[in-house]
Scaffold this motif. Structure first.
Motif, PDB file in Angstrom:
ATOM      1  N   UNK A 169      11.528  -4.393  -3.732  1.00  8.57           N
ATOM      2  CA  UNK A 169      10.781  -2.432  -3.295  1.00  8.57           C
ATOM      3  C   UNK A 169      10.808  -3.080  -2.353  1.00  8.57           C
ATOM      4  N   UNK A 170      10.030  -4.082  -1.915  1.00 12.36           N
ATOM      5  CA  UNK A 170       9.980  -5.397  -0.390  1.00 12.36           C
ATOM      6  C   UNK A 170      11.166  -5.739   0.959  1.00 12.36           C
TER       7      UNK A 170
ATOM      8  N   UNK B 108       9.046   3.109   0.792  1.00 17.10           N
ATOM      9  CA  UNK B 108       7.821   2.023   1.891  1.00 17.10           C
ATOM     10  C   UNK B 108       8.744   1.786   3.114  1.00 17.10           C
ATOM     11  N   UNK B 109       9.678   2.220   3.824  1.00 14.47           N
ATOM     12  CA  UNK B 109      10.677   1.953   4.241  1.00 14.47           C
ATOM     13  C   UNK B 109      11.199   3.003   5.670  1.00 14.47           C
TER      14      UNK B 109
ATOM     15  N   UNK C 282       0.894  -1.376  -0.283  1.00 13.71           N
ATOM     16  CA  UNK C 282       0.159  -0.177  -0.054  1.00 13.71           C
ATOM     17  C   UNK C 282       0.630   1.007  -0.093  1.00 13.71           C
ATOM     18  N   UNK C 283       1.660   1.343   0.518  1.00 10.15           N
ATOM     19  CA  UNK C 283       2.815   2.307   0.086  1.00 10.15           C
ATOM     20  C   UNK C 283       3.809   2.830  -0.712  1.00 10.15           C
ATOM     21  N   UNK C 284       3.274   1.708  -1.517  1.00 11.48           N
ATOM     22  CA  UNK C 284       4.609   1.563  -3.286  1.00 11.48           C
ATOM     23  C   UNK C 284       3.948   2.963  -3.258  1.00 11.48           C
ATOM     24  N   UNK C 285       4.928   3.665  -4.824  1.00 10.88           N
ATOM     25  CA  UNK C 285       4.539   5.276  -5.418  1.00 10.88           C
ATOM     26  C   UNK C 285       3.525   4.598  -6.360  1.00 10.88           C
ATOM     27  N   UNK C 286       2.277   5.073  -6.052  1.00 15.82           N
ATOM     28  CA  UNK C 286       1.770   4.374  -7.341  1.00 15.82           C
ATOM     29  C   UNK C 286       2.149   5.331  -8.243  1.00 15.82           C
ATOM     30  N   UNK C 287       1.477   6.800  -8.662  1.00 17.10           N
ATOM     31  CA  UNK C 287       2.409   7.394  -9.632  1.00 17.10           C
ATOM     32  C   UNK C 287       3.554   7.345 -10.311  1.00 17.10           C
ATOM     33  N   UNK C 288       4.913   6.680  -9.687  1.00 19.39           N
ATOM     34  CA  UNK C 288       5.879   6.786 -10.056  1.00 19.39           C
ATOM     35  C   UNK C 288       5.849   5.058 -11.412  1.00 19.39           C
TER      36      UNK C 288
END
Length: 369
Positions: free
Chosen positions: A58-59, A366-367, A6-12
């Motif tokens: 990315x995790x 995310x972190x 859920x913390x992924x940068x969706x615009x990117x």
């Protein structure tokens, strides 16, 4: 895991998907009816697979990678570049690849390893002024090693990227004004010395600057002096100019479709966009790059951990130089070099490096909590 996603940068993510569509479509146009026909499908598959890999990577916590694995990764990268010297594959006069079941270019992934190690070293100062002997000189050596390997391959475009990464990270890493001015003076002296060698026909000049590199510089200074040898640059400028405002239409670029633009599916892919989609198409592409860089800057600013900021600044420096250099060399503003347009040019090694870069950026986002 669901919380992290859920913390992924969706615009990117959206911008990268736009690059997937643009890249695949333009590669299809450039290769249709040629011996390279079908590369667009390879590009779409590779991009899609690496997109998923990027999200999975990315995790991982980037701080663990920077603090515990950056030195190991850098050593592995140097060993791979040494392997290129002895077991490398030569293509078009450049010895850049090794056979790992498929041709692999270590200099591409080495950009990431350099960024990670520089971030680790700069973190030790916690934002304080960088010291000359303890910080700047060791960091310079870290950059100099891959720079010299890549320059010898020869690959001037990629070697310049290493310098740009170093300068970009120094700028945000709080370098002393005296050290910055000293470096600038040294650079001016170096350029002046090379110029003097060239004007006096010094035999040492030919050992530093390869003949093909000198030819590209001469082409940049005066592209019309020798049309036969400078036809790549001249045709690129002519093709982009003919695109005018809205382009000649998809698969209707006369110079591109006529085979007058070398590597139009790879390094010269911007020429295809300029000719077939015109100023509007080129502007849309540049807007996507602008928004991507803006998102990276925002993530860097909001990052509470200084090593995360350093990593993203290194990636921004890498992307900015590659975007500028690739476009500028096709419109006569920079000498012609072999460098890919990020996320758009066909090439598995460059795409792999770019996706790993973005996985680090997403990991920082995310972190940060």
């Amino acid at each position: 895991m669901k919380y992290k996603l859920k913390l992924l940068d969706y615009p990117i993510l959206f911008i990268l998907l736009c690059f997937l569509v643009i890249s695949t479509a333009v590669i299809y146009s450039a290769t249709s009816g040629t011996s390279f026909q079908g590369l667009h499908m390879n590009n779409a598959i590779t991009f899609s697979v690496l997109f998923v890999v990027m999200i999975l990577l990315s995790l991982l916590d980037y701080r663990v990678i920077v603090n515990h694995f950056s030195v190991i990764l850098y050593i592995i990268g140097v060993l791979l570049m040494i392997l290129v010297v002895f077991k490398g594959i030569s293509i078009n006069g450049s010895k850049r690849w090794i056979n790992l079941g498929m041709a692999f270019q270590p200099s591409e992934i080495m950009k990431i390893f350099v960024i990670l190690l520089l971030a680790k070293m700069m973190k030790r100062r916690e934002g304080q002024k960088l010291r000359l002997l303890q910080d700047l000189i060791p960091m310079f050596i870290i950059v100099l090693v891959p720079f010299l390997f890549v320059l010898e391959q020869p690959d001037l475009g990629t070697s310049i990227v290493f310098i740009c990464i170093f300068l970009g990270m120094l700028w945000i890493g709080n370098v002393r004004l005296l050290h910055a001015l000293s470096g600038l003076v040294l650079l001016v002296v170096l350029i002046g010395t090379l110029t003097a060698m060239y004007l006096t026909n010094s035999p040492l000049f030919s050992k530093i600057i390869k003949p093909h590199q000198l030819k590209r510089i001469q082409t940049f200074i005066n592209p019309t002096a020798d049309p036969d040898s400078n036809w790549h640059v001249l045709n690129s400028i002519k093709a982009i100019a003919s695109g005018s405002l809205d382009g000649e239409g998809f698969k209707h670029g006369n110079l591109v479709q006529g085979g007058f633009i070398p590597y139009d599916y790879a390094d010269s892919i911007f020429v295809v966009i300029g000719e077939e989609f015109g100023f509007i198409g080129a502007s849309v592409l540049l807007l996507l790059y602008f928004v991507l860089i803006y998102r990276l800057i925002r993530i860097a600013i909001d990052c509470p951990d200084i090593e995360g900021t350093y990593v993203i600044i290194g990636i921004i420096s890498m992307f900015t130089l590659q975007i500028f250099e690739n476009i500028a060399m096709h419109i006569g503003l920079m000498p012609l070099t072999g460098i890919a347009l990020p996320f758009v040019s066909y090439g598995g090694d460059s795409l792999l490096t770019n996706m790993i870069s973005m996985s680090l950026v997403l990991s920082v986002k995310m972190h940060r909590i």
